[in-house]
Write an enzyme that holds these catalytic residues in place. Structure first.
Site, PDB file in Angstrom:
ATOM      1  N   ARG A 262       0.638  -1.209   0.147  1.00 12.17           N
ATOM      2  CA  ARG A 262      -0.079   0.109  -0.042  1.00 12.17           C
ATOM      3  C   ARG A 262       0.742   1.381   0.139  1.00 12.17           C
ATOM      4  O   ARG A 262       1.755   1.364   0.717  1.00 12.17           O
ATOM      5  CB  ARG A 262      -0.810  -0.126   1.040  1.00 12.17           C
ATOM      6  CG  ARG A 262      -1.981  -0.860   1.177  1.00 12.17           C
ATOM      7  CD  ARG A 262      -2.941  -0.800   2.283  1.00 12.17           C
ATOM      8  NE  ARG A 262      -4.188  -2.016   2.303  1.00 12.17           N
ATOM      9  CZ  ARG A 262      -4.910  -2.174   3.385  1.00 12.17           C
ATOM     10  NH1 ARG A 262      -4.462  -1.705   4.393  1.00 12.17           N
ATOM     11  NH2 ARG A 262      -5.642  -2.937   3.066  1.00 12.17           N
ATOM     12  N   ARG A 277       2.392   1.016  10.339  1.00 13.43           N
ATOM     13  CA  ARG A 277       1.976   1.362   9.212  1.00 13.43           C
ATOM     14  C   ARG A 277       3.018   1.297   7.950  1.00 13.43           C
ATOM     15  O   ARG A 277       4.018   2.229   8.031  1.00 13.43           O
ATOM     16  CB  ARG A 277       1.430   2.858   9.207  1.00 13.43           C
ATOM     17  CG  ARG A 277       0.267   3.065   7.966  1.00 13.43           C
ATOM     18  CD  ARG A 277      -0.145   4.591   7.952  1.00 13.43           C
ATOM     19  NE  ARG A 277      -0.909   4.588   9.315  1.00 13.43           N
ATOM     20  CZ  ARG A 277      -2.310   4.334   9.274  1.00 13.43           C
ATOM     21  NH1 ARG A 277      -2.960   3.928   7.940  1.00 13.43           N
ATOM     22  NH2 ARG A 277      -2.855   4.459  10.241  1.00 13.43           N
ATOM     23  N   GLU A 349      -6.505  -0.972  15.605  1.00 13.21           N
ATOM     24  CA  GLU A 349      -7.061  -2.063  14.542  1.00 13.21           C
ATOM     25  C   GLU A 349      -6.031  -3.084  14.274  1.00 13.21           C
ATOM     26  O   GLU A 349      -4.891  -2.967  13.883  1.00 13.21           O
ATOM     27  CB  GLU A 349      -7.451  -1.236  13.217  1.00 13.21           C
ATOM     28  CG  GLU A 349      -8.142  -2.150  12.283  1.00 13.21           C
ATOM     29  CD  GLU A 349      -8.128  -1.601  10.862  1.00 13.21           C
ATOM     30  OE1 GLU A 349      -8.058  -2.300   9.948  1.00 13.21           O
ATOM     31  OE2 GLU A 349      -8.334  -0.116  10.717  1.00 13.21           O
ATOM     32  N   SER A 352     -10.184  -5.867   9.945  1.00 11.60           N
ATOM     33  CA  SER A 352     -11.365  -5.279   9.476  1.00 11.60           C
ATOM     34  C   SER A 352     -12.279  -6.265   8.757  1.00 11.60           C
ATOM     35  O   SER A 352     -11.558  -6.782   7.534  1.00 11.60           O
ATOM     36  CB  SER A 352     -11.089  -4.091   8.617  1.00 11.60           C
ATOM     37  OG  SER A 352     -12.239  -3.316   8.635  1.00 11.60           O
ATOM     38  N   ARG A 391       1.065  -6.397  12.762  1.00 17.49           N
ATOM     39  CA  ARG A 391       0.328  -5.710  13.954  1.00 17.49           C
ATOM     40  C   ARG A 391      -0.070  -6.834  14.958  1.00 17.49           C
ATOM     41  O   ARG A 391       0.254  -6.494  16.150  1.00 17.49           O
ATOM     42  CB  ARG A 391      -0.969  -5.325  13.446  1.00 17.49           C
ATOM     43  CG  ARG A 391      -0.848  -3.840  12.544  1.00 17.49           C
ATOM     44  CD  ARG A 391      -2.122  -3.021  12.526  1.00 17.49           C
ATOM     45  NE  ARG A 391      -1.828  -1.855  11.683  1.00 17.49           N
ATOM     46  CZ  ARG A 391      -2.534  -0.686  11.701  1.00 17.49           C
ATOM     47  NH1 ARG A 391      -3.672  -0.891  12.433  1.00 17.49           N
ATOM     48  NH2 ARG A 391      -2.035   0.238  10.997  1.00 17.49           N
TER      49      ARG A 391
END
Length: 430
Positions: A262, A277, A349, A352, A391
């Site tokens: 990403r 991130r 988070e 999801s 994560r």
């Protein structure tokens, strides 16, 4: 993508649903383009009928020696031929404009989704587990002595720039163990079929799952036109692209462990420390392809599959339903699972899970054949992380940290690490 017939039949309901996402009266432009396109098609059909009739009369006029009528009819045929070409081109342009507009509009939220503008308006469903109590101030993952030797941000920066990491030694092994553990649980206990897929896909696959055309800047494209997948949602969901499957084969439940890419466009300044991130990361992705009648229940099932991984790792978490303002482009309802990170003193988070409905299936032309016969119908699709591997590594490190700088590892990982139970303050597995 949306069903143009449903918009024609009930534009007010369509507008009301999208108004919850901050869009005002989108049906007006859609119906205007659609009406012009349909009118061009109708006029082209009328012109074709007139051309066909004139073509039949040309021969008769020639045979009767009526040269004036022959020339008039021949000119009319040529005129109608050009008119048909112009109208068909107008219809094609309308089709392309309408498709592009529909492709750029987000999915309709379910009525049950809470209204809101951002994450502050999300609604907590439940909490599970108890955050650990420390007799010292807990550190963030990249500060923990046991982790520092294995999180090499300097080498990664020289190799690739910011927002990359090189994992070494114990950190690389724990990271790998986490992914293997997740896959094993999903494949052997949760009924998901383990799948290995490419990370390079053709452009139409990114259209199929909704990354394109609106969010191209969030992903990476190669010079020869392939796209690097942001998650395995793209490949797993597109396995039914253009297919019609038997209803008896449903549900299809898949999982895959892949590299993900990403650009993190628009996230400048957010989570720049550590590996929270990254531009390149790993996920174990879950995808379900279901009958429309069962998709809502499947969302809850997938949520439990992801939560179960955290339960087994002994990590505290909370699950929230996202409000309309925080939901992703393709979702009708989304459950976020947020794991407790002691170093940040907050929940973040880690998964999801989204119910997409027939939104992606329409883009992919993916259908199922009803068992009792009848016209094929669009499938429903769902996707979610089970879990984000990096994560999860962060959560394991922060929740397992000890005052001496070591890290105690969850018991379920011990078999994957040849019996190792901790990472020493020096960064060694033992």
């Amino acid at each position: 993508m949306h069903d143009i017939r449903a918009i024609r039949e009930n534009p007010d309901a369509f507008d009301a649903a999208l108004s919850r996402l901050g869009l005002t009266n989108p049906s007006a432009e859609i119906l205007q383009i659609d009406a012009a396109r349909r009118e061009a098609i109708a006029q082209a059909e009328e012109a074709q009928a007139a051309r066909n009739a004139a073509s039949k009369e040309v021969g008769a006029a020639k045979a009767s020696g009526n040269e004036d009528e022959f020339n008039r009819l021949r000119a009319l045929v040529a005129e109608k031929k050009q008119q048909i070409a112009d109208l068909e081109e107008k219809a094609r342009e309308g089709d392309a404009k309408l498709r592009d507009l529909l492709m750029r509009l987000p999915n309709l939220p379910l009525d049950e989704v809470p209204d809101g503008t951002d994450e502050e308006d999300n609604v907590e469903l439940h909490r599970r587990g108890t955050p650990p109590a420390f007799d010292f101030k807990p550190l963030e993952h990249y500060q923990i002595p046991a982790a520092v030797p294995g999180l090499d941000f300097e080498s990664a920066a020289r190799l690739s720039g910011s927002r990359f990491v090189v994992l070494r030694g114990a950190m690389a092994r724990v990271h790998r163990a986490l992914a293997q553990f997740m896959l094993d649980v999903h494949a052997t206990e949760n009924g998901l079929e383990e799948t290995w897929t490419p990370v390079l896909v053709r452009e139409e696959m990114m259209y199929g799952t909704g990354q394109l055309p609106k969010f191209g800047e969030d992903s990476y494209q190669t010079t020869n036109g392939w796209w690097l997948v942001p998650t395995a949602e793209v490949t797993l969901t597109n396995t039914v692209n253009g297919q019609t499957v038997d209803e008896s084969a449903l549900p299809l439940r898949l999982c895959a462990h892949t590299q993900c890419f990403r650009s993190e466009a628009g996230s400048a300044g957010r989570d720049t420390s550590g590996m929270l991130r990254q531009h390149q990361f790993e996920k174990v992705e879950m995808v379900s392809i279901t009958h429309p009648d069962t998709s809502r229940d499947e969302l809850d099932r997938m949520t439990r599959c992801a939560e179960d991984i955290l339960d087994r790792l002994g990590l505290a978490y909370r699950t929230v339903v996202l409000c309309t303002g925080d939901m992703g482009f393709g979702a009708r309802r989304t459950h976020d699972i947020e794991v407790w990170l002691p170093g940040q003193d907050t929940y973040r988070e880690i998964s999801s899970i989204s119910l997409v409905g027939d939104f992606q299936a329409r883009r992919m032309n993916a259908r199922f054949r009803p068992e009792g016969g009848g016209k094929p119908e669009f499938l429903h699709t769902l996707n979610g992380s089970g879990l984000a591997v990096g994560r999860t590594l962060i959560a394991v490190l922060e929740n397992g940290q000890q005052e001496d700088g070591s890290v105690l590892l969850p018991e379920v990982l011990h078999p994957y690490l040849r019996g190792a139970t901790r990472v020493t303050p020096e960064g060694a597995l033992t």
